[in-house]
Design an enzyme around this catalytic site. Structure first.
Site, PDB file in Angstrom:
ATOM      1  N   GLN A 225       6.440  -7.065   0.903  1.00 45.47           N
ATOM      2  CA  GLN A 225       5.819  -5.739   1.027  1.00 45.47           C
ATOM      3  C   GLN A 225       4.309  -5.875   0.886  1.00 45.47           C
ATOM      4  OE1 GLN A 225       7.569  -2.455  -1.239  1.00 45.47           O
ATOM      5  NE2 GLN A 225       9.489  -3.569  -1.313  1.00 45.47           N
TER       6      GLN A 225
ATOM      7  N   SER B 271      -4.917  -2.199   0.045  1.00 44.01           N
ATOM      8  CA  SER B 271      -5.399  -2.852   1.265  1.00 44.01           C
ATOM      9  C   SER B 271      -4.466  -3.953   1.755  1.00 44.01           C
ATOM     10  CB  SER B 271      -6.784  -3.438   1.000  1.00 44.01           C
ATOM     11  OG  SER B 271      -6.698  -4.373  -0.050  1.00 44.01           O
TER      12      SER B 271
ATOM     13  N   ARG C 162       8.451  -6.597  -9.347  1.00 43.72           N
ATOM     14  CA  ARG C 162       7.745  -5.350  -9.028  1.00 43.72           C
ATOM     15  C   ARG C 162       8.276  -4.736  -7.738  1.00 43.72           C
ATOM     16  NH1 ARG C 162       2.863  -2.893  -6.633  1.00 43.72           N
ATOM     17  NH2 ARG C 162       2.066  -1.537  -8.246  1.00 43.72           N
TER      18      ARG C 162
ATOM     19  N   GLY D 263      -5.383   1.785  -5.747  1.00 42.39           N
ATOM     20  CA  GLY D 263      -5.334   1.244  -4.386  1.00 42.39           C
ATOM     21  C   GLY D 263      -6.088   2.083  -3.374  1.00 42.39           C
TER      22      GLY D 263
ATOM     23  N   GLY E  16     -19.177   9.908  10.585  1.00 42.74           N
ATOM     24  CA  GLY E  16     -19.511   9.706   9.168  1.00 42.74           C
ATOM     25  C   GLY E  16     -19.721   8.245   8.808  1.00 42.74           C
TER      26      GLY E  16
ATOM     27  N   CYS F 245      -1.088  -3.813   1.199  1.00 49.05           N
ATOM     28  CA  CYS F 245       0.270  -3.285   1.090  1.00 49.05           C
ATOM     29  C   CYS F 245       0.899  -3.052   2.444  1.00 49.05           C
ATOM     30  CB  CYS F 245       0.265  -1.930   0.379  1.00 49.05           C
ATOM     31  SG  CYS F 245      -0.438  -2.001  -1.241  1.00 49.05           S
TER      32      CYS F 245
ATOM     33  N   ASP G  33       4.811  -2.323 -14.345  1.00 48.11           N
ATOM     34  CA  ASP G  33       4.386  -2.590 -12.970  1.00 48.11           C
ATOM     35  C   ASP G  33       5.557  -2.476 -11.998  1.00 48.11           C
ATOM     36  OD1 ASP G  33       2.507  -3.283 -11.121  1.00 48.11           O
ATOM     37  OD2 ASP G  33       2.604  -5.431 -11.486  1.00 48.11           O
ATOM     38  N   SER G  34       5.700  -1.309 -11.380  1.00 48.84           N
ATOM     39  CA  SER G  34       6.737  -1.124 -10.360  1.00 48.84           C
ATOM     40  C   SER G  34       6.119  -0.402  -9.181  1.00 48.84           C
ATOM     41  CB  SER G  34       7.881  -0.234 -10.849  1.00 48.84           C
ATOM     42  OG  SER G  34       8.431  -0.698 -12.032  1.00 48.84           O
TER      43      SER G  34
HETATM   44  P1  XMP Z   1      -6.468  -2.338  -3.160  1.00 45.67           P
HETATM   45  O1  XMP Z   1      -6.533  -1.387  -2.008  1.00 45.67           O
HETATM   46  O2  XMP Z   1      -7.434  -1.991  -4.251  1.00 45.67           O
HETATM   47  O3  XMP Z   1      -5.004  -2.133  -3.766  1.00 45.67           O
HETATM   48  O4  XMP Z   1      -6.577  -3.738  -2.726  1.00 45.67           O
HETATM   49  C1  XMP Z   1      -4.587  -2.730  -4.958  1.00 45.67           C
HETATM   50  C2  XMP Z   1      -3.254  -2.168  -5.379  1.00 45.67           C
HETATM   51  O5  XMP Z   1      -2.260  -2.451  -4.377  1.00 45.67           O
HETATM   52  C3  XMP Z   1      -0.972  -2.538  -4.988  1.00 45.67           C
HETATM   53  N1  XMP Z   1      -0.371  -3.780  -4.531  1.00 45.67           N
HETATM   54  C4  XMP Z   1       0.556  -3.847  -3.552  1.00 45.67           C
HETATM   55  N2  XMP Z   1       1.190  -2.873  -2.861  1.00 45.67           N
HETATM   56  N3  XMP Z   1       2.377  -4.537  -1.641  1.00 45.67           N
HETATM   57  C5  XMP Z   1       2.131  -3.228  -1.913  1.00 45.67           C
HETATM   58  O6  XMP Z   1       2.735  -2.360  -1.274  1.00 45.67           O
HETATM   59  C6  XMP Z   1       1.770  -5.560  -2.298  1.00 45.67           C
HETATM   60  O7  XMP Z   1       2.002  -6.734  -2.025  1.00 45.67           O
HETATM   61  C7  XMP Z   1       0.830  -5.193  -3.310  1.00 45.67           C
HETATM   62  N4  XMP Z   1       0.076  -5.925  -4.190  1.00 45.67           N
HETATM   63  C8  XMP Z   1      -0.631  -5.032  -4.915  1.00 45.67           C
HETATM   64  C9  XMP Z   1      -1.171  -2.500  -6.483  1.00 45.67           C
HETATM   65  O8  XMP Z   1      -0.844  -1.207  -6.915  1.00 45.67           O
HETATM   66  C10 XMP Z   1      -2.661  -2.791  -6.630  1.00 45.67           C
HETATM   67  O9  XMP Z   1      -3.219  -2.272  -7.809  1.00 45.67           O
END
Ligand code: XMP
Length: 492
Positions: free
Chosen positions: A419, A309, A407, A345, A479, A311, A254-255
């Site tokens: 982040q 969402s 991460r 994501g 759309g 991020c 997880d990175s």
């Molecule tokens: P969704 O859009 O499905 O995204 O809510 C989930 C994915 O977002 C990533 N993730 C993060 N990315 N800051 C980031 O830039 C964060 O704090 C963070 N937390 C999760 C991760 O890849 C996840 O699967």
């Protein structure tokens, strides 16, 4: 008409799912014949292309067992001590029906002093030593306890003696039949002599009311397929050892920026130490990043940087890529090496899933889409009259303080820069209900494109039969829902 993907994605723009739209193709098969069976990694197959994110507001025991029951997979987060993560993996694998009860154990010589003991469960299980691992002797229900006048007496004076139990791997039909035939409201599930869960009549009835569960994701030993995430630091090797002992089927490194010497070293370590374990690397968004991890030996790749969402990576670090472009580009490289990719994501509707899969992904990983479900960790709260559940980025300060900083900091940096953000998402009910409906919508999208499977969609895209266009801002508005004063949005 329209553009081939190859042309559209080579013009210097970073497109996300909403920017692009497919032109319909030719239908010569019914929706139900669309096959969504796919591969998560080189060696792991799933019957639906859905993966739940390793986030502490998304995937713990309950979500992982539900995702496996649906035919997908859950990746249990690592924002907790290694022993706790391993216990969640063990628990998720130790059931065949996605139920999760709060279990309270006592020994016959204990007393029950207050109704606090019933706060999380309507009954207390009585075992020889008062732990899950000793012999089951019976139970005390809340009604038994309240009707017991003298609270000073020990449990053995009024408990119901019953060693009745069923094996942990009973399916929904078997549980239902057992409860019905024996006129019981609940029955403990046993694995290797340990009580791993309790199936209640009401839970069985609830699950029966959802669409029929398809082919679950089952490992060779009959347990659910379950994944877990780890970081790339030295102490993660110890964590991995515990996770392997708990039976994980796949590990996710997880990175947020996976193309690093830390991750490459870890991929090689995992492949050397646990040759049977599939390893998913990432996250990546470029072909060069992907190439490096493929060379190091990954079995699957996770794509996405800043598309989630919650991020803020793109804003904070100025790095990332529009998710549609990232999925298309990385899939090109990965498909040549036979490495399946996960579009991670940015999924907020079934159309996004169709786009991710057609553009080259084999599965989608979802956070916010699943975070408001019954199976996500945490309790529902009421905010502005709406039932919501908390959802937070693993790079949010709140989550990092709990330990997920590896991460987002990757190396040994000590100052924490967020982040991600903390928020809430609306109650969506059970994933056992809304994922089957979502998959049906995905199948309809595939049918409109004339693609009867994920593989055929990839072939139609690479042979330039499928055509796309970029949507202008106005076309995106057109759309979506527009021109109404109010509406109720419901897909099922
Ligand atoms: P969704 O859009 O499905 O995204 O809510 C989930 C994915 O977002 C990533 N993730 C993060 N990315 N800051 C980031 O830039 C964060 O704090 C963070 N937390 C999760 C991760 O890849 C996840 O699967």
């Amino acid at each position: 008409d329209g553009f081939a993907a190859e042309k559209l994605f080579n013009q210097g723009f970073s497109y996300t799912y909403d920017d692009v739209i497919f032109l319909p193709h030719y239908i010569d098969f019914p929706t139900d014949s669309v096959q969504l069976a796919t591969r998560l990694t080189r060696n792991i197959s799933l019957s639906i292309p859905c993966v739940s994110s390793p986030m502490d507001t998304v995937t713990e025991t309950y979500m992982a067992s539900a995702m496996a029951a649906l035919g997908g997979i859950g990746i249990i987060h690592s924002n907790c001590p290694a022993s706790q993560q391993a216990a969640m993996v063990h628990a998720a694998k130790a059931r065949r029906v996605p139920i999760l009860s709060n279990l309270v154990f006592k020994s016959p010589s204990d007393r029950i002093d207050s109704d606090d003991d019933f706060a999380s469960s309507p009954f207390i299980l009585v075992t020889e030593s008062g732990t899950s691992k000793s012999k089951l002797l019976g139970y005390v229900s809340y009604a038994d306890w309240t009707s017991q006048g003298n609270k000073e007496v020990k449990i053995y004076d009024y408990m119901v003696n019953s060693g009745a139990s069923v094996p942990w791997n009973y399916d929904l039909g078997q549980l239902d039949a057992f409860l019905e035939e024996n006129k019981k409201d609940f029955v403990p599930l046993l694995k290797d002599g340990e009580v791993v869960d309790v199936a209640t009549k009401s839970e069985v009835e609830r699950i029966k009311s959802y669409p029929k569960l398809g082919v679950g994701s089952v490992a060779a030993d009959g347990s659910w397929l379950v994944g877990a995430s780890i970081g790339t630091r030295e102490h993660d090797k110890e964590r991995l050892k515990l996770l392997v002992q708990a039976g994980i089927n796949v590990v996710v490194l997880d990175s947020s920026q996976g193309n690093s010497s830390y991750q490459i070293d870890m991929i090689k370590y995992v492949k050397r130490t646990y040759p049977e374990l599939d390893v998913i690397g990432g996250n990546v968004v470029t072909m060069a990043q992907a190439q490096n991890l493929i060379q190091a030996g990954v079995d699957g790749l996770r794509i996405g940087m800043g598309s989630g969402s919650i991020c803020t990576t793109q804003e904070v670090c100025a790095v990332g890529r529009g998710q549609a472009t990232a999925v298309y580009k990385v899939s090109l490289v990965a498909s040549h090496s036979g490495v399946p990719v996960i579009a991670d994501g940015g999924i907020s509707n079934s159309g996004h899933i169709v786009k991710a899969l057609v553009l080259g992904a084999s599965t989608v990983m979802m956070g916010s889409f699943l975070a408001g479900s019954t199976e996500a960790p945490g309790a529902f709260e009421t905010k502005n009259g709406q039932r919501v559940k908390k959802y937070r980025g693993m790079g949010s300060l709140e989550a990092m303080i709990k330990g997920s900083d590896a991460r987002y900091l990757g190396d040994t940096a000590t100052l924490k820069i967020a982040q991600g953000v903390v928020g809430a998402v609306a109650d969506k009910g059970s994933v056992l209900k809304f994922i089957p409906y979502t998959m049906q919508a995905v199948k309809q999208g595939f049918q409109d494109l004339g693609a009867s499977s994920i593989k055929s969609a990839h072939d139609l895209l690479s042979s330039k039969v499928l055509r796309l266009e970029v949507r202008t801002g106005a076309a995106q508005v057109e759309g979506g829902i527009h021109g109404l004063v109010s509406y109720e949005k419901r897909s099922f």
